[in-house]
Design a protein around this motif. Structure first.
Motif, PDB file in Angstrom:
ATOM      1  N   UNK A   1       0.839  -1.192   0.000  1.00 58.78           N
ATOM      2  CA  UNK A   1       0.000   0.000   0.000  1.00 58.78           C
ATOM      3  C   UNK A   1       0.874   1.241   0.000  1.00 58.78           C
ATOM      4  N   UNK A   2       0.338   2.311  -0.572  1.00 59.79           N
ATOM      5  CA  UNK A   2       1.038   3.592  -0.669  1.00 59.79           C
ATOM      6  C   UNK A   2       0.119   4.672  -0.119  1.00 59.79           C
ATOM      7  N   UNK A   3       0.649   5.573   0.688  1.00 60.19           N
ATOM      8  CA  UNK A   3      -0.174   6.630   1.279  1.00 60.19           C
ATOM      9  C   UNK A   3      -0.169   7.873   0.395  1.00 60.19           C
ATOM     10  N   UNK A   4      -1.372   8.422   0.179  1.00 59.21           N
ATOM     11  CA  UNK A   4      -1.495   9.633  -0.628  1.00 59.21           C
ATOM     12  C   UNK A   4      -0.920  10.820   0.136  1.00 59.21           C
TER      13      UNK A   4
ATOM     14  N   UNK B   1       6.057   8.909  -1.267  1.00 55.51           N
ATOM     15  CA  UNK B   1       4.879   8.319  -0.642  1.00 55.51           C
ATOM     16  C   UNK B   1       5.295   7.276   0.392  1.00 55.51           C
ATOM     17  N   UNK B   2       4.791   7.344   1.630  1.00 55.37           N
ATOM     18  CA  UNK B   2       5.051   6.256   2.577  1.00 55.37           C
ATOM     19  C   UNK B   2       4.490   4.943   2.041  1.00 55.37           C
ATOM     20  N   UNK B   3       5.225   3.849   2.284  1.00 58.95           N
ATOM     21  CA  UNK B   3       4.820   2.526   1.828  1.00 58.95           C
ATOM     22  C   UNK B   3       4.674   1.592   3.021  1.00 58.95           C
ATOM     23  N   UNK B   4       3.804   0.581   2.879  1.00 58.64           N
ATOM     24  CA  UNK B   4       3.729  -0.468   3.882  1.00 58.64           C
ATOM     25  C   UNK B   4       3.205  -1.748   3.241  1.00 58.64           C
TER      26      UNK B   4
ATOM     27  N   UNK C   1      10.583  -2.452  -4.602  1.00 56.16           N
ATOM     28  CA  UNK C   1       9.784  -1.229  -4.504  1.00 56.16           C
ATOM     29  C   UNK C   1      10.380  -0.218  -3.514  1.00 56.16           C
ATOM     30  N   UNK C   2      10.562   1.004  -3.994  1.00 54.74           N
ATOM     31  CA  UNK C   2      11.083   2.101  -3.180  1.00 54.74           C
ATOM     32  C   UNK C   2      10.185   3.325  -3.371  1.00 54.74           C
ATOM     33  N   UNK C   3      10.033   4.176  -2.328  1.00 55.13           N
ATOM     34  CA  UNK C   3       9.165   5.360  -2.447  1.00 55.13           C
ATOM     35  C   UNK C   3       9.845   6.489  -3.217  1.00 55.13           C
ATOM     36  N   UNK C   4       9.908   6.377  -4.530  1.00 55.79           N
ATOM     37  CA  UNK C   4      10.657   7.333  -5.341  1.00 55.79           C
ATOM     38  C   UNK C   4      10.059   8.733  -5.324  1.00 55.79           C
ATOM     39  N   UNK C   5       8.745   8.848  -5.056  1.00 54.80           N
ATOM     40  CA  UNK C   5       8.092  10.161  -5.054  1.00 54.80           C
ATOM     41  C   UNK C   5       7.691  10.598  -3.653  1.00 54.80           C
TER      42      UNK C   5
ATOM     43  N   UNK D   1      -3.614   3.380  -0.418  1.00 52.64           N
ATOM     44  CA  UNK D   1      -4.167   2.827  -1.644  1.00 52.64           C
ATOM     45  C   UNK D   1      -3.161   1.910  -2.315  1.00 52.64           C
ATOM     46  N   UNK D   2      -3.624   1.200  -3.335  1.00 44.76           N
ATOM     47  CA  UNK D   2      -2.729   0.406  -4.161  1.00 44.76           C
ATOM     48  C   UNK D   2      -2.023   1.336  -5.141  1.00 44.76           C
ATOM     49  N   UNK D   3      -0.742   1.133  -5.393  1.00 41.15           N
ATOM     50  CA  UNK D   3      -0.002   2.050  -6.271  1.00 41.15           C
ATOM     51  C   UNK D   3      -0.553   2.034  -7.693  1.00 41.15           C
TER      52      UNK D   3
END
Length: 311
Positions: free
Chosen positions: A18-21, A98-101, A92-96, A32-34
């Protein structure tokens, strides 16, 4: 309508990413899903490959469709195309930013996700087979003989007890016996129409058409499945409005029990499912053999009675 592609990535432990907006974005703070919007001339797969490259730095190689649905927010209307990402290169890395989990499917919390992602969570949790019991079973022993092989099926189908001729006392005995053999069955067991008994037993319910139209809200807690029997676009929309988790849409093809009844056919089924806002199982004249085609035309899976009678 804004076309959006989203990807479900699963790790070796079965968790999904999941990625946080980010602040300032539409639906900021939700998970949300990326993915992202389709650009002019892009296919869903092309858009998702690009978005995953930009957001996560990975190269997605193969996909599998999960669900596609329209959703109306107050500010805009979107069509969300969700694909499982089967294979990718990179970590997967948060290139922009966005926090990821990574979250297990059972621990996904729809209340912290965009509303359009809630049917996606249901689609992730639902199996592709939905077995409905023959209606002529009268005694718990006979019904348990139908349930037993399905409990052991490695595809773990949903099971609906549609037993109009069985007394409520015998239904209680049947459910208790089944759950004593396989306690995890509670997570995929539904009873037809009897809301009071579903509440009492702590299992899901499958709503009949007239019953669905009378309801104003979801009749069971979110931890129990609520499904609905639908035959047209209006009933599918009603099921989504009351918060049902999924629906059956029937009859897709002619059935042995009603050979002369008008059927939808696969093209009409595909059109109705494309417009639905929840996962839909194909029902009526279909069985496990039809699963590949049902998935191609947008179904969550297939449901049946006679097709599972000797499973």
């Amino acid at each position: 309508m804004i076309e959006v592609a989203a990807g479900v990535l699963s790790d070796a432990r079965g968790r999904v990413l999941l990625m946080q907006r980010k602040p300032g974005a539409h639906l900021a703070g939700l998970w949300e899903f990326p993915g992202g919007k389709l650009e002019h001339g892009e296919s869903v797969e092309q858009a998702l490959r690009r978005e995953l490259r930009e957001e996560l730095g990975i190269e997605a190689r193969t996909f599998e469709p999960l669900i596609s649905l329209p959703w109306r927010y107050p500010e805009k209307t979107v069509r969300l195309h969700v694909l499982r990402v089967i294979d990718w290169i990179g970590e997967p890395q948060p290139r922009e930013g966005h926090p990821l989990q990574w979250v297990s499917v059972d621990e996904l919390k729809p209340q912290v996700m965009p509303a359009a992602d809630r049917p996606v969570v249901a689609a992730l949790r639902l199996p592709v087979l939905y077995a409905i019991s023959p209606a002529n079973l009268l005694e718990p022993v006979a019904a348990l003989a139908w349930v037993r092989p399905l409990m052991a099926d490695p595809r773990t189908p949903l099971l609906q007890l549609r037993l109009p001729q069985m007394s409520r006392a015998n239904l209680r005995e049947l459910v208790s016996s089944a759950l004593s053999i396989a306690p995890s069955l509670r997570e995929r067991l539904l009873i037809n129409a009897d809301l009071k008994l579903a509440h009492e037993l702590g299992i899901g319910v499958h709503l009949r058409g007239p019953q669905l139209l009378r309801l104003q809200e979801r009749p069971l807690p979110m931890r129990h499945w609520v499904s609905a029997s639908c035959h047209n676009a209006e009933e599918l929309e009603r099921a989504a409005q009351i918060g049902a988790d999924f629906a059956t849409l029937s009859p897709v093809l002619a059935t042995d029990s009603h050979p002369d009844a008008p059927s939808l056919g696969w093209p009409r089924f595909a059109k109705l499912t494309f417009a639905a806002r929840l996962p839909v199982y194909a029902l009526g004249g279909v069985g496990p053999r039809d699963l590949p085609h049902a998935r191609v035309v947008g179904a969550q899976g297939v449901a049946g009675i006679s097709a599972f009678a000797c499973a």
